[in-house]
Design a protein around this motif. Structure first.
Motif, mmCIF file in Angstrom:
data_model
loop_
_atom_site.group_PDB
_atom_site.id
_atom_site.type_symbol
_atom_site.label_atom_id
_atom_site.label_comp_id
_atom_site.label_asym_id
_atom_site.label_seq_id
_atom_site.Cartn_x
_atom_site.Cartn_y
_atom_site.Cartn_z
ATOM 1 N N UNK A 256 0.876 -1.198 -0.071
ATOM 2 C CA UNK A 256 0.218 -0.018 -0.134
ATOM 3 C C UNK A 256 0.855 1.016 -0.133
ATOM 4 N N UNK A 257 0.450 2.330 -0.342
ATOM 5 C CA UNK A 257 1.280 3.535 -0.647
ATOM 6 C C UNK A 257 2.000 3.859 0.800
ATOM 7 N N UNK A 258 3.020 4.097 0.924
ATOM 8 C CA UNK A 258 3.950 4.718 2.022
ATOM 9 C C UNK A 258 4.806 5.602 1.533
ATOM 10 N N UNK A 259 4.986 6.724 2.275
ATOM 11 C CA UNK A 259 5.701 8.051 2.141
ATOM 12 C C UNK A 259 6.752 8.139 3.087
ATOM 13 N N UNK A 260 7.766 8.536 2.842
ATOM 14 C CA UNK A 260 8.949 8.996 3.779
ATOM 15 C C UNK A 260 8.754 10.594 4.072
ATOM 16 N N UNK A 261 8.682 11.109 5.393
ATOM 17 C CA UNK A 261 8.964 12.537 5.684
ATOM 18 C C UNK A 261 10.015 12.630 6.726
ATOM 19 N N UNK B 234 15.077 2.430 -1.318
ATOM 20 C CA UNK B 234 13.681 2.122 -0.826
ATOM 21 C C UNK B 234 12.641 2.463 -1.944
ATOM 22 N N UNK B 235 11.570 1.758 -1.985
ATOM 23 C CA UNK B 235 10.174 2.150 -2.774
ATOM 24 C C UNK B 235 9.580 3.462 -2.284
ATOM 25 N N UNK B 236 10.038 3.771 -1.215
ATOM 26 C CA UNK B 236 9.036 4.792 -0.754
ATOM 27 C C UNK B 236 9.557 6.439 -1.085
ATOM 28 N N UNK B 237 8.674 7.126 -1.916
ATOM 29 C CA UNK B 237 8.623 8.402 -2.308
ATOM 30 C C UNK B 237 9.429 9.290 -0.774
ATOM 31 N N UNK B 238 10.489 10.302 -1.046
ATOM 32 C CA UNK B 238 11.058 10.927 0.194
ATOM 33 C C UNK B 238 10.654 12.257 0.072
ATOM 34 N N UNK B 239 10.294 12.783 1.081
ATOM 35 C CA UNK B 239 10.248 14.374 1.337
ATOM 36 C C UNK B 239 10.898 15.001 2.660
ATOM 37 N N UNK B 240 11.520 16.010 2.454
ATOM 38 C CA UNK B 240 12.002 16.729 3.413
ATOM 39 C C UNK B 240 11.063 17.800 4.018
ATOM 40 N N UNK C 207 1.398 4.494 -8.875
ATOM 41 C CA UNK C 207 1.234 3.132 -8.186
ATOM 42 C C UNK C 207 2.031 1.946 -8.943
ATOM 43 N N UNK C 208 1.879 1.768 -10.003
ATOM 44 C CA UNK C 208 2.457 0.611 -10.841
ATOM 45 C C UNK C 208 4.009 0.739 -10.610
ATOM 46 N N UNK C 209 4.671 1.654 -10.700
ATOM 47 C CA UNK C 209 6.141 1.649 -10.376
ATOM 48 C C UNK C 209 6.469 1.406 -9.011
ATOM 49 N N UNK C 210 5.555 1.985 -8.066
ATOM 50 C CA UNK C 210 5.717 1.869 -6.684
ATOM 51 C C UNK C 210 5.663 0.152 -6.461
ATOM 52 N N UNK C 211 4.548 -0.643 -6.859
ATOM 53 C CA UNK C 211 4.571 -1.933 -6.608
ATOM 54 C C UNK C 211 5.775 -2.742 -7.052
ATOM 55 N N UNK C 212 6.446 -2.247 -8.539
ATOM 56 C CA UNK C 212 7.364 -2.950 -8.837
ATOM 57 C C UNK C 212 8.559 -2.751 -7.901
#
Length: 400
Positions: free
Chosen positions: A317-322, A342-348, A362-367
């Protein structure tokens, strides 16, 4: 306790003094527990503990639940700090963590199940069986032997002494098993069939979702779970998230009505909540007992360096790094993976987090999640608690 350990690493003279006192206490504990070994072992007794008496939870909870389902005539004891806060459970007996009675229960139990280290001075008898589930799995932050120069003498003593007496450790991946061998200085048996607490991801998510929504007085809202890890400092920007904007982004991207659950680390709870304003859309979920149920119920997770991210994507499921302090935190703990691996999009910043949600692929994330699973050789079977419970039964029934 954590601040004391950090001070010990920085001040070696102070560390040696505390370490001397620590060893003296453990020597006395060894003498007392050794003398108490004249008491007979109760073949049907199992003593469970989670995070030094924190609560009925984590990996030991799910093993304990499976044992209860067997309807065996077992004496299942849980060591709990605040017994008054625990709901009574049929088949479970609570004993005060840190009491003399706790020592008596441990000395006379056939099986110990723990998610954290026991005091090094505790005498384990030859016919007792010790299962160590630990309270994490494969994750980002390096531990113990892999950051030996950053670990106190006391922590090393805890881990090494426990590794010598453990009969079994529980793992969910080849990657994590290797960490156990190397960073925990452990050479005993490992069952690599998943984390008991992650079996829940293989069950019907709908029932857990309904349970969580009902608990918070909600109906059919989508959930974003914000769950940052422990912080040594309490700088305000660690929690500088524009929750309303994040919810708006989720509604535009995914549709439906959304709420934000905020689940803070217990050690940062009081301080962090000074910076957070709760309302009917931003909800305090720190008091909800079972973290895994929140993870199953949530549609999106936002975290920083917590291993809950790796649990959450057991069923992707979608997970994001903050992470506003990624460089500082890396210096403090160091990582097994670079964040970009890691697969998680990163934000500062909160703005970057909004952007990542709005442009989530989502497709790219699952891959990329699958690539991570392949890399660590993940083996979450959904049957880990059942497998470990069966091992406990075979030990008690004298089959091993």
């Amino acid at each position: 306790m954590k601040k004391l350990k950090q001070l010990m690493v920085k001040n070696k003279f102070f560390e040696y003094i505390i370490y001397f006192v620590f060893n003296l206490v453990n020597f006395l504990l060894y003498i007392v527990s050794f003398i108490m070994s004249v008491l007979p072992i109760q073949q049907n007794k199992i003593v469970c503990c989670n995070m030094k008496g924190k609560r009925y939870g984590d990996n030991p909870k799910y093993i304990s639940d499976k044992l209860l389902q067997q309807h065996k005539n077992y004496d299942i004891v849980w060591l709990i700090k605040n017994i008054e806060n625990e709901k009574p459970i049929d088949g479970i007996r609570y004993v005060k963590y840190g009491s003399f009675q706790m020592l008596r229960e441990l000395v006379t139990a056939k099986v110990w199940i723990d998610s954290n280290s026991k005091m090094p001075g505790l005498h384990k008898r030859k016919s007792q069986y010790y299962i160590q589930t630990w309270h994490g799995s494969y994750g980002l932050k390096k531990v113990y032997g892999d950051i030996e120069d950053k670990v106190s003498l006391i922590d090393k003593k805890f881990i090494k002494s426990n590794s010598k007496i453990q009969d079994l450790m529980v793992s969910n991946s080849k990657f994590y098993s290797d960490i156990m061998r190397r960073a925990f200085w452990y050479d005993g048996e490992i069952i690599e069939k998943g984390s008991p607490r992650n079996d829940i991801f293989f069950e019907d998510a709908t029932s857990y979702r309904k349970k969580v929504l009902k608990y918070f007085g909600l109906t059919d809202e989508n959930i974003i779970l914000y769950a940052p890890t422990y912080r040594n400092d309490m700088e305000l920007n660690r929690y500088d998230v524009n929750f309303e904007k994040i919810l708006e982004c989720a509604e535009k991207k995914f549709g439906g009505k959304w709420v934000m659950f905020v689940r803070l680390h217990p050690h940062n709870l009081k301080d962090a909540e000074k910076f957070i304003t709760y309302n009917d859309r931003v909800i305090n979920a720190s008091g909800y007992d079972v973290m895994q149920e929140l993870l199953v119920a949530a549609d999106i997770l936002i975290s920083d360096y917590s291993s809950c991210m790796f649990d959450f994507i057991t069923k992707p499921k979608p997970c994001f790094i903050y992470a506003t302090d990624r460089d500082k935190y890396k210096k403090e703990r160091d990582y097994y993976f670079e964040l970009e691996e890691l697969p998680f999009p990163i934000a500062e910043t909160s703005k970057q987090l909004e952007y990542n949600i709005a442009h989530f692929d989502n497709d790219n994330y699952v891959k990329n999640v699958k690539k991570l699973f392949d890399r660590v050789k993940l083996n979450e079977t959904g049957k880990s608690s059942h497998i470990i419970a069966n091992r406990v039964i075979s030990i008690i029934e004298g089959e091993e």
